[in-house]
Design a protein around this motif. Structure first.
Motif, PDB file in Angstrom:
ATOM      1  N   LEU A 101       0.823  -1.205   0.000  1.00  0.00           N
ATOM      2  CA  LEU A 101       0.000   0.000   0.000  1.00  0.00           C
ATOM      3  C   LEU A 101       0.859   1.258   0.000  1.00  0.00           C
ATOM      4  O   LEU A 101       0.413   2.320  -0.444  1.00  0.00           O
ATOM      5  N   ALA A 102       2.086   1.144   0.498  1.00  0.00           N
ATOM      6  CA  ALA A 102       2.987   2.295   0.544  1.00  0.00           C
ATOM      7  C   ALA A 102       3.735   2.506  -0.766  1.00  0.00           C
ATOM      8  O   ALA A 102       4.420   3.516  -0.935  1.00  0.00           O
ATOM      9  N   LEU A 103       3.611   1.577  -1.692  1.00  0.00           N
ATOM     10  CA  LEU A 103       4.420   1.603  -2.909  1.00  0.00           C
ATOM     11  C   LEU A 103       4.176   2.838  -3.768  1.00  0.00           C
ATOM     12  O   LEU A 103       5.127   3.426  -4.303  1.00  0.00           O
ATOM     13  N   ASP A 104       2.928   3.248  -3.915  1.00  0.00           N
ATOM     14  CA  ASP A 104       2.627   4.418  -4.758  1.00  0.00           C
ATOM     15  C   ASP A 104       3.383   5.647  -4.271  1.00  0.00           C
ATOM     16  O   ASP A 104       3.934   6.419  -5.068  1.00  0.00           O
ATOM     17  N   SER A 105       3.420   5.848  -2.967  1.00  0.00           N
ATOM     18  CA  SER A 105       4.137   7.006  -2.414  1.00  0.00           C
ATOM     19  C   SER A 105       5.632   6.901  -2.682  1.00  0.00           C
ATOM     20  O   SER A 105       6.279   7.895  -3.031  1.00  0.00           O
ATOM     21  N   VAL A 106       6.189   5.705  -2.531  1.00  0.00           N
ATOM     22  CA  VAL A 106       7.616   5.494  -2.757  1.00  0.00           C
ATOM     23  C   VAL A 106       8.010   5.959  -4.158  1.00  0.00           C
ATOM     24  O   VAL A 106       9.004   6.668  -4.343  1.00  0.00           O
ATOM     25  N   LEU A 107       7.234   5.589  -5.145  1.00  0.00           N
ATOM     26  CA  LEU A 107       7.552   5.899  -6.533  1.00  0.00           C
ATOM     27  C   LEU A 107       7.131   7.319  -6.918  1.00  0.00           C
ATOM     28  O   LEU A 107       7.905   8.073  -7.522  1.00  0.00           O
ATOM     29  N   ASN A 108       5.922   7.697  -6.571  1.00  0.00           N
ATOM     30  CA  ASN A 108       5.392   8.986  -7.031  1.00  0.00           C
ATOM     31  C   ASN A 108       6.103  10.174  -6.398  1.00  0.00           C
ATOM     32  O   ASN A 108       6.366  11.183  -7.071  1.00  0.00           O
ATOM     33  N   PHE A 109       6.437  10.080  -5.133  1.00  0.00           N
ATOM     34  CA  PHE A 109       7.097  11.210  -4.472  1.00  0.00           C
ATOM     35  C   PHE A 109       8.508  11.412  -5.007  1.00  0.00           C
ATOM     36  O   PHE A 109       8.984  12.551  -5.109  1.00  0.00           O
ATOM     37  N   GLU A 110       9.187  10.316  -5.362  1.00  0.00           N
ATOM     38  CA  GLU A 110      10.507  10.468  -5.959  1.00  0.00           C
ATOM     39  C   GLU A 110      10.404  11.179  -7.300  1.00  0.00           C
ATOM     40  O   GLU A 110      11.241  12.031  -7.635  1.00  0.00           O
ATOM     41  N   LYS A 111       9.376  10.858  -8.068  1.00  0.00           N
ATOM     42  CA  LYS A 111       9.177  11.523  -9.361  1.00  0.00           C
ATOM     43  C   LYS A 111       8.904  13.015  -9.178  1.00  0.00           C
ATOM     44  O   LYS A 111       9.442  13.862  -9.904  1.00  0.00           O
ATOM     45  N   ILE A 112       8.064  13.346  -8.222  1.00  0.00           N
ATOM     46  CA  ILE A 112       7.728  14.746  -7.976  1.00  0.00           C
ATOM     47  C   ILE A 112       8.973  15.535  -7.581  1.00  0.00           C
ATOM     48  O   ILE A 112       9.237  16.627  -8.106  1.00  0.00           O
ATOM     49  N   LEU A 113       9.752  14.990  -6.684  1.00  0.00           N
ATOM     50  CA  LEU A 113      10.970  15.676  -6.238  1.00  0.00           C
ATOM     51  C   LEU A 113      11.996  15.791  -7.356  1.00  0.00           C
ATOM     52  O   LEU A 113      12.716  16.797  -7.447  1.00  0.00           O
ATOM     53  N   SER A 114      12.062  14.785  -8.201  1.00  0.00           N
ATOM     54  CA  SER A 114      13.032  14.818  -9.301  1.00  0.00           C
ATOM     55  C   SER A 114      12.741  15.954 -10.263  1.00  0.00           C
ATOM     56  O   SER A 114      13.652  16.480 -10.907  1.00  0.00           O
ATOM     57  N   GLN A 115      11.488  16.364 -10.361  1.00  0.00           N
ATOM     58  CA  GLN A 115      11.135  17.497 -11.211  1.00  0.00           C
ATOM     59  C   GLN A 115      11.517  18.827 -10.565  1.00  0.00           C
ATOM     60  O   GLN A 115      11.698  19.826 -11.244  1.00  0.00           O
ATOM     61  N   ARG A 116      11.661  18.819  -9.259  1.00  0.00           N
ATOM     62  CA  ARG A 116      11.978  20.049  -8.539  1.00  0.00           C
ATOM     63  C   ARG A 116      13.480  20.254  -8.381  1.00  0.00           C
ATOM     64  O   ARG A 116      13.935  21.394  -8.213  1.00  0.00           O
ATOM     65  N   PHE A 117      14.234  19.166  -8.388  1.00  0.00           N
ATOM     66  CA  PHE A 117      15.674  19.249  -8.158  1.00  0.00           C
ATOM     67  C   PHE A 117      16.423  19.137  -9.479  1.00  0.00           C
ATOM     68  O   PHE A 117      16.263  18.136 -10.197  1.00  0.00           O
ATOM     69  N   PRO A 118      17.249  20.100  -9.812  1.00  0.00           N
ATOM     70  CA  PRO A 118      18.112  19.935 -10.987  1.00  0.00           C
ATOM     71  C   PRO A 118      19.108  18.804 -10.730  1.00  0.00           C
ATOM     72  O   PRO A 118      19.378  18.433  -9.584  1.00  0.00           O
ATOM     73  N   GLU A 119      19.664  18.270 -11.803  1.00  0.00           N
ATOM     74  CA  GLU A 119      20.544  17.108 -11.703  1.00  0.00           C
ATOM     75  C   GLU A 119      21.696  17.323 -10.729  1.00  0.00           C
ATOM     76  O   GLU A 119      22.035  16.436  -9.947  1.00  0.00           O
ATOM     77  N   ASP A 120      22.292  18.495 -10.736  1.00  0.00           N
ATOM     78  CA  ASP A 120      23.451  18.729  -9.879  1.00  0.00           C
ATOM     79  C   ASP A 120      23.072  18.919  -8.414  1.00  0.00           C
ATOM     80  O   ASP A 120      23.940  18.932  -7.541  1.00  0.00           O
ATOM     81  N   LYS A 121      21.781  19.058  -8.135  1.00  0.00           N
ATOM     82  CA  LYS A 121      21.312  19.145  -6.752  1.00  0.00           C
ATOM     83  C   LYS A 121      20.733  17.813  -6.267  1.00  0.00           C
ATOM     84  O   LYS A 121      20.722  17.535  -5.072  1.00  0.00           O
ATOM     85  N   LYS A 122      20.267  17.023  -7.207  1.00  0.00           N
ATOM     86  CA  LYS A 122      19.699  15.724  -6.846  1.00  0.00           C
ATOM     87  C   LYS A 122      20.803  14.745  -6.469  1.00  0.00           C
ATOM     88  O   LYS A 122      20.621  13.893  -5.585  1.00  0.00           O
TER      89      LYS A 122
END
Length: 339
Positions: free
Chosen positions: A209-230
């Motif tokens: 049940l926690a899987l959606d959050s594991v994947l979706n939140f990483e995607k959301i954050l990846s859009q906010r962080f440039p590569e050199d900050k991620k």
């Protein structure tokens, strides 16, 4: 074959302090579970806490040397369809009758294996077999930890199907290693579980049940962080290794609202409960009788199989590399996200 043997040597003999649920989390979870045991058990377990801690990672080592080990660590529930965690047979014989043993093992047998290992521990308690008790208790802690990891419940186990390659080690290794010193691991005293098989399935359900959050939140954050900050670079084992940055790791943990801490705590409590339940089911043998007996020859030996085992790599290690590249890949797998 020489490449495979080189990899086995690297995996088995490098210090586990620098190896990567990752090695760090498994050890901490097993160790903390000891302190939830009742007085009748804690003396024996505390006197052997170093073994329980260090050997928490043996099942992962065994994956590369023992046929049939790899499938004990996971269950690809989504292979069986939507909401499969609710309708898959809870008991092994029923599952084999419905799907066949080969099909089950292909997609993981995590919850059934946790129950089977608990039963083996019960028998070891009955016999007061010190060596078997310690080995099986350490193994059981590992398997229970694994079935509480969301990415151990899906065919998308390393984000490879959603362009999130490396998320497995990120969730279960990088976050605990950086942040778990600030986690609250108090779980209270161990409790008896009347049906440990159903409890194992409850763990799978909760993790899935926690899987959606594991994947979706990483995607959301990846859009906010440039590569050199991620990402950033850290030296691991003498290798300059690409890792998720501390800033990205903390932001991910914050967005998950303590999910990884909760799953670690659930694992700690569940392990203590399973150990305690196995002891109760064995008739509550007096373990203090074993305190004066020396523990001998408990080191588990791992011999490489004649041919490489066909196991999936959560961390993406490939055997199509030179020994030096294997070494680098190994460290990347435990501490990073990519090349």
């Amino acid at each position: 074959m020489q490449k495979f043997l080189a990899f086995i040597a690297i995996f088995l003999f490098l210090s586990t302090d620098i190896v990567a649920w990752g090695f760090f989390a498994h050890k901490r979870i097993n160790r903390l579970a000891v302190f939830s045991l009742p007085p009748e058990m804690i003396g024996f377990f505390k006197s052997n806490i170093q073994f329980i801690t260090e050997n928490a990672v043996n099942p992962d080592r065994r994956r590369y040397a023992v046929k049939g080990e790899a499938e004990k660590h996971f269950l690809d529930a989504d292979v069986y369809g939507d909401s499969a965690v609710y309708f898959l047979p809870r008991y092994w014989n029923q599952a084999v009758e419905k799907f066949g043993e080969e099909e089950l093992r292909k997609h993981g047998i995590g919850p059934w294996n946790a129950y089977n290992t608990k039963n083996q521990l019960t028998e070891a308690f009955k016999k007061k077999d010190q060596k078997a008790i310690l080995r099986l208790a350490a193994d059981l802690g590992h398997y229970i930890g694994d079935i509480n990891v969301p990415l151990h419940t899906t065919k998308n186990y390393n984000g490879q199907l959603t362009n999130q390659y490396g998320i497995h080690a990120f969730w279960e290794s990088r976050v605990p290693e950086l942040l778990s010193d600030d986690f609250d691991f108090f779980v209270g005293q161990a409790e008896y579980i009347p049906n440990t098989q159903l409890e194992a399935w409850d763990a799978i359900i909760g993790a899935h049940l926690a899987l959606d959050s594991v994947l979706n939140f990483e995607k959301i954050l990846s859009q906010r962080f440039p590569e050199d900050k991620k990402f950033s670079f850290e030296e691991r084992g003498g290798i300059n290794t690409r890792v998720y940055s501390k800033e990205f790791t903390k932001a991910y943990n914050d967005m998950l609202a303590g999910q990884i801490e909760r799953q670690m705590k659930r694992s700690i409590k569940m392990i203590a409960d399973f150990w305690y339940s196995a002891w109760i089911d064995a008739g509550q043998p007096v373990l203090n009788d074993l305190l004066d007996k020396p523990v001998e020859d408990l080191e588990e030996k791992f011999a490489p199989p004649p041919t490489p085992l066909n196991i999936r790599e959560h961390e993406g290690i490939t055997l199509q590399e030179s020994p030096e590249e294997l070494r680098k890949s190994f460290y990347r797998a435990m501490w990073r996200t990519g090349n």
